[in-house]
Design an enzyme around this catalytic site. Sequence first.
Site, short mmCIF file in Angstrom:
data_model
loop_
_atom_site.label_atom_id
_atom_site.label_comp_id
_atom_site.label_asym_id
_atom_site.label_seq_id
_atom_site.Cartn_x
_atom_site.Cartn_y
_atom_site.Cartn_z
N CYS A 21 8.78 44.61 -7.29
CA CYS A 21 8.16 43.28 -6.93
C CYS A 21 7.34 42.62 -8.31
O CYS A 21 6.91 41.51 -8.06
CB CYS A 21 7.10 43.28 -5.88
SG CYS A 21 8.29 43.91 -4.26
N HIS A 63 2.56 37.41 -5.51
CA HIS A 63 3.62 38.06 -5.26
C HIS A 63 3.76 37.80 -3.65
O HIS A 63 2.59 38.16 -3.01
CB HIS A 63 3.79 39.42 -5.32
CG HIS A 63 4.98 40.29 -4.33
ND1 HIS A 63 6.28 39.96 -4.38
CD2 HIS A 63 4.73 41.39 -4.04
CE1 HIS A 63 6.82 40.47 -3.79
NE2 HIS A 63 6.06 41.50 -3.16
N ASN A 107 9.51 38.29 1.93
CA ASN A 107 9.20 39.06 0.65
C ASN A 107 10.49 39.22 -0.02
O ASN A 107 11.36 40.02 0.24
CB ASN A 107 8.58 40.35 0.87
CG ASN A 107 8.36 41.11 -0.48
OD1 ASN A 107 8.87 41.08 -1.57
ND2 ASN A 107 7.19 42.30 -0.15
#
Length: 333
Positions: free
Chosen positions: A112, A254, A284
């Site tokens: 990520c 993020h 996500n």
Amino acid sequence: MSRAAVIAGIGSSVPGPAITNDMISERLDTTDEWIRGRTGITARHWIGPGQATSDLAVEAGSRAIESAGGDRPDAVVLATTTPDYPCPATAPEVAWRLGLPSVAAFDVGAVCSGFLYGLAAGAGLISAGFADNVMVIGADTFSTILDPADRSTGVVFGDGAGAVILRSGEETTPGALMALDLGSDGASANLITVPAGGSRQRSTKSAATTADTYLKMAGREVLRESVVRMAESCRSAIRQTGWTVADVDRLVPHQANIRIVHRVADELGLARARAVVDLDRVGNTSAASIPLALARAATDGTVQPGHKLLLTAFGGGLTWGSATLMWPDVKPI
């Protein structure tokens, strides 16, 4: 004055129709209310049969080139944890499909945090004089590594891609990357992992179980680590830039979970309203989450030219990073 890497264009891509919480609830023991309350997510997008990460990366990359006025990159950096194949890297094919058959092209694996690591790599190529224009893409299709019976991961992740064009410019040019802070902690690598498929498992000559081919994540520990690491990294980037927290117009974190987004803002002493939120519609999307959030925010006016931005991410590895810049006048596509 040293050569700076300046954002000159941005593009994004998400596949197919939205997968709503109600649709997921039909096969998992959950509800729309539970998912929204725990994550802030209302929908996400997943690729269909036969699609792959490169398809999304090519679309986002093509749009970024158009956004930048047709600039042709000298190099392509692709941040992904879900490449088309274990071997070769996916970036060369993406470059070829974009009509860039002979440029330098490579993958970056930082989960990520991958987009920020990719920005650092792209900025380094420009600073060293190797390239004048670099495409940095964050693209992931986590739907391909999700356990369909695991509620903890199955409701969180979506697929997508976001790309930017970095152009050589001056440090004072709007869009120039001002500070980059990166870090890692391999001692905690087991908190986010896919156990099977790599040399560790393959060297045992034992067959992998189906469960071992899926993403495993220790949710509580990841939440705690992510808030601490991102807040520390943000402070470092702010300090390097010469800003204070009060100078930050927008935090672009993020997009893992709304609780993490809010806790990072709280740790920094930044109003939650200044944090850009895109996870509600896409979930996500791992390495794609920051460029997707930037593209949406620049389109709807949440981020405007001249805004001082603080980008931050945390991912498997463990890895984390932050960056600062003043947003330029670019039109996302």
